[in-house]
Design an enzyme around this catalytic site. Structure first.
Site, PDB file in Angstrom:
ATOM      1  N   HIS A   1      -2.199  12.301   5.309  1.00 62.78           N
ATOM      2  CA  HIS A   1      -2.166  11.088   4.478  1.00 62.78           C
ATOM      3  C   HIS A   1      -2.375  11.557   3.036  1.00 62.78           C
ATOM      4  O   HIS A   1      -3.099  12.533   2.799  1.00 62.78           O
ATOM      5  CB  HIS A   1      -3.330  10.156   4.774  1.00 62.78           C
ATOM      6  CG  HIS A   1      -3.408   9.600   6.154  1.00 62.78           C
ATOM      7  ND1 HIS A   1      -3.917  10.307   7.205  1.00 62.78           N
ATOM      8  CD2 HIS A   1      -3.090   8.377   6.639  1.00 62.78           C
ATOM      9  CE1 HIS A   1      -3.896   9.540   8.294  1.00 62.78           C
ATOM     10  NE2 HIS A   1      -3.395   8.367   7.977  1.00 62.78           N
TER      11      HIS A   1
ATOM     12  N   GLU B   1       4.395   3.394  13.352  1.00 61.41           N
ATOM     13  CA  GLU B   1       3.517   3.770  14.473  1.00 61.41           C
ATOM     14  C   GLU B   1       2.820   2.532  15.033  1.00 61.41           C
ATOM     15  O   GLU B   1       1.949   1.953  14.379  1.00 61.41           O
ATOM     16  CB  GLU B   1       2.481   4.786  13.968  1.00 61.41           C
ATOM     17  CG  GLU B   1       1.550   5.283  15.046  1.00 61.41           C
ATOM     18  CD  GLU B   1       0.608   6.376  14.535  1.00 61.41           C
ATOM     19  OE1 GLU B   1       0.995   7.149  13.644  1.00 61.41           O
ATOM     20  OE2 GLU B   1      -0.527   6.423  15.021  1.00 61.41           O
TER      21      GLU B   1
ATOM     22  N   GLU C   1       2.027   6.796  19.675  1.00 60.93           N
ATOM     23  CA  GLU C   1       0.752   7.450  19.980  1.00 60.93           C
ATOM     24  C   GLU C   1       0.238   6.891  21.308  1.00 60.93           C
ATOM     25  O   GLU C   1      -0.137   5.724  21.390  1.00 60.93           O
ATOM     26  CB  GLU C   1      -0.255   7.188  18.848  1.00 60.93           C
ATOM     27  CG  GLU C   1      -1.594   7.829  19.117  1.00 60.93           C
ATOM     28  CD  GLU C   1      -2.516   7.857  17.914  1.00 60.93           C
ATOM     29  OE1 GLU C   1      -2.031   8.042  16.780  1.00 60.93           O
ATOM     30  OE2 GLU C   1      -3.718   7.674  18.115  1.00 60.93           O
TER      31      GLU C   1
ATOM     32  N   ASP D   1      -2.609  14.073  16.717  1.00 59.61           N
ATOM     33  CA  ASP D   1      -3.485  13.101  16.056  1.00 59.61           C
ATOM     34  C   ASP D   1      -4.714  12.947  16.953  1.00 59.61           C
ATOM     35  O   ASP D   1      -4.875  11.965  17.672  1.00 59.61           O
ATOM     36  CB  ASP D   1      -2.738  11.766  15.882  1.00 59.61           C
ATOM     37  CG  ASP D   1      -3.538  10.768  15.067  1.00 59.61           C
ATOM     38  OD1 ASP D   1      -4.694  11.075  14.726  1.00 59.61           O
ATOM     39  OD2 ASP D   1      -3.014   9.680  14.776  1.00 59.61           O
TER      40      ASP D   1
HETATM   41  C1  XUL Z   1      -4.695   5.522  13.582  1.00 54.82           C
HETATM   42  C2  XUL Z   1      -3.645   6.535  13.556  1.00 54.82           C
HETATM   43  C3  XUL Z   1      -3.315   7.068  12.224  1.00 54.82           C
HETATM   44  C4  XUL Z   1      -1.861   7.266  12.001  1.00 54.82           C
HETATM   45  C5  XUL Z   1      -1.501   7.676  10.594  1.00 54.82           C
HETATM   46  O1  XUL Z   1      -5.105   5.123  14.830  1.00 54.82           O
HETATM   47  O2  XUL Z   1      -3.137   6.933  14.571  1.00 54.82           O
HETATM   48  O3  XUL Z   1      -4.021   8.244  12.033  1.00 54.82           O
HETATM   49  O4  XUL Z   1      -1.337   8.220  12.858  1.00 54.82           O
HETATM   50  O5  XUL Z   1      -1.992   6.816   9.644  1.00 54.82           O
HETATM   51 CO    CO Z   2      -1.569   8.298  14.944  1.00 54.40          CO
END
Ligand code: XUL
Ligand code: CO
Length: 515
Positions: free
Chosen positions: A180, A311, A347, A418
């Site tokens: 980020h 996402e 995710e 992540d």
């Molecule tokens: C939050 C998440 C973030 C995103 C990027 O749950 O997964 O870290 O991947 O902002």
């Molecule tokens: Co994420």
């Protein structure tokens, strides 16, 4: 083919290492500078005594001021492939052999692993502005300290942290990273100052990327941590906040272009609501779509070639997040005519939070050619929140890699970890092991999925369930040619349907055969 194990580096450059020392250890740093010999002696003595104290963990289980970047350099060499490793050898790859071919591509090409900066080199999910890789949670403070991080929000600290990160990526053999904007550089007093800070750190990142060959899988903007974003960014009730977010994304896209990012992610952490009593949901979603239209226009204007990704996540930190899950995001994109500009970054921990099985969103987005990238992690589905654990479940990773193979790869996306080590996993070695084990789990998943696909038994059995759609009125319905009257006539001729067994247990057992 097994890779030859590279020899461990014996001594690293003392002057360069000293850059990684926190301010509080300047004295130690000076001694390093003054006497390289003395430094080597000190480190050797420390290593010997810590090895004695802690057995195999001796190299990293150290406390300040002894702990320092040189331990990263000296104790953990490049991670090697050792297929016959024993159970306790968790710092080698047993399955991930980067150059080994699987179904016509190397493992490295299929898997496209990436390390995320925010968990591994900053803090817990950027829940605070100042966050170290600390292990803090709502009930307790830092448990994890990294020797290269002095805890300050200085540019010097930001750069030192970045250098340590690139050393980590290199030793791990991972070719991508993600960040980020606010992970890498501190906020200033104004947006202009913040952007200048970002530029200064991005210069260092560009240099490190060039030297190491590590590439940027994706960049993203943190539009959820700062109090200004408490009502959301693109969906804030206050348009002033949205225009600030737009300005931030403008800079984010410029940085992404400069660093050759292969994707750009939007995770709308606060794009949602806490109460329907005070929220105009239609207005907020219209604003979100308008925001994305500005993004597309600017992306095209500056010629940023990366893939835009959204996402999904159903909740946390908001009670309800608009990008709830894959189907919700795809419907949103379709509704506002944005589908061709975006894909999804799935995710699985978010998928399970939405109440779906682990691989559900991967499969759904892939089915519509919308799977762009994966934040490779896992949760504890018995909990109600995002734990961002390293993915260690072979079955889950097999099912994900099956979808990836079936759609002929995930590029330009990848598998981005992540994930964060547990608050209790305080040793630096844990950070390595977490990544190594997760990479190995996905490599196993890849091999399993390749076997499942090439044998074709599961696919054949699934296809057999749908055979009635290939001919007769079934085929005509599928092609959109049939009418209700025609169906009625067919029933009169065929009589009542008698569907076959779904054989769920047979299918589950077949899949287990490959795990
Ligand atoms: C939050 C998440 C973030 C995103 C990027 O749950 O997964 O870290 O991947 O902002
Ligand atoms: Co994420």
């Amino acid at each position: 083919m097994a890779q030859a194990a590279p020899k461990r580096q014996k001594t690293a450059n003392a002057t360069r290492e000293s850059e990684f020392f926190p301010a509080s250890h300047q004295l130690f740093v000076c001694r390093v500078r003054k006497s390289r010999q003395k430094f080597v002696l000190q480190v050797t003595t420390l290593l010997t005594s810590f090895s004695r104290m802690t057995g195999e963990w001796g190299c990293v289980k150290v406390t300040r001021p002894a702990t320092s970047h040189e331990l990263l350099a000296k104790c953990i060499g490049p991670v090697v492939y050792k297929p016959d490793a024993g159970a306790s050898e968790t710092l080698v790859f047993r399955h991930y052999n980067a150059q080994q071919e699987v179904m016509g591509r190397t493992m490295e090409e299929w898997l496209r692993f990436s390390v995320c900066y925010w968990h591994s080199f900053r803090g817990v999910e950027l829940k605070e502005l100042l966050c170290l890789p600390s292990g803090s949670d709502p009930f307790g403070g830092a448990t994890i300290k990294r020797s290269w991080d002095d805890g300050s929000e200085s540019l010097d600290n930001a750069k030192r942290r970045l250098r340590a990160a690139f050393e980590f990526f290199t030793k791990l053999g991972v070719k991508y990273w993600t960040f980020h904007d606010r992970d890498v550089a501190p906020e200033g007093k104004t947006l202009a100052e913040t952007n200048a800070n970002l530029d200064e750190v991005v210069d260092v990142a560009a240099d490190l990327m060039k030297k190491t060959g590590v590439k940027l899988l994706w960049a993203t903007c943190n539009m959820f941590a700062h109090p200004r974003f408490m009502h959301g960014a693109a969906t804030s009730c206050d348009s002033h906040v949205t225009l600030y977010a737009a300005a931030q994304v403008k800079k984010g896209l410029e940085v992404a272009k400069r660093l050759g990012a292969e994707n750009f992610v939007f995770w709308g952490g606060r794009e949602g609501y806490h109460s329907l009593a005070n929220t105009n949901v239609r207005a907020e979603l219209d604003h979100l779509a308008a925001f994305y239209k500005m993004v597309i226009a600017y992306k095209e204007k500056i010629g940023f070639k990366g893939q835009l990704l959204i996402e999904p996540k159903p909740k946390e930190p908001t009670r309800h997040q608009y990008d709830y899950d894959a189907q919700t995001v795809m419907a949103f994109l379709h509704q506002y005519g944005l589908s061709k500009h975006f894909k999804l970054n799935i995710e699985p921990n978010h998928t399970t939070l939405a109440g779906h099985p682990y691989e559900h969103d991967v499969i759904f987005s892939s089915a519509y050619d919308m799977l762009g990238s994966i934040d490779a992690n896992t949760g504890s589905p018995d909990l109600g929140w995002d734990t961002d654990q390293f993915p260690m479940d072979v079955r889950s990773c097999t099912m994900v890699m099956k979808a990836v193979l079936e759609q002929d790869g995930i590029a330009p996306g990848g598998l981005n970890f992540d994930a964060k080590v547990r608050r209790e996993s305080t040793a630096l070695k844990d950070l390595f092991i977490a990544h190594v084990a997760a990479m190995d789990t996905f490599a196993r998943g890849l091999k399993n999925a390749a076997k499942m696909i090439s044998e074709g038994v599961v696919k054949k059995s699934i296809n057999a369930r749908y055979v009635s759609w290939k001919s007769g009125v079934g085929a005509r319905i599928a092609q959109g040619e049939a009418t209700l009257e025609e169906c009625e006539k067919a029933v009169a001729e065929l009589g009542d349907p008698h569907p076959d067994s779904g054989q769920q247990e047979h299918f589950e057992a077949m899949i287990n055969h490959y795990i």
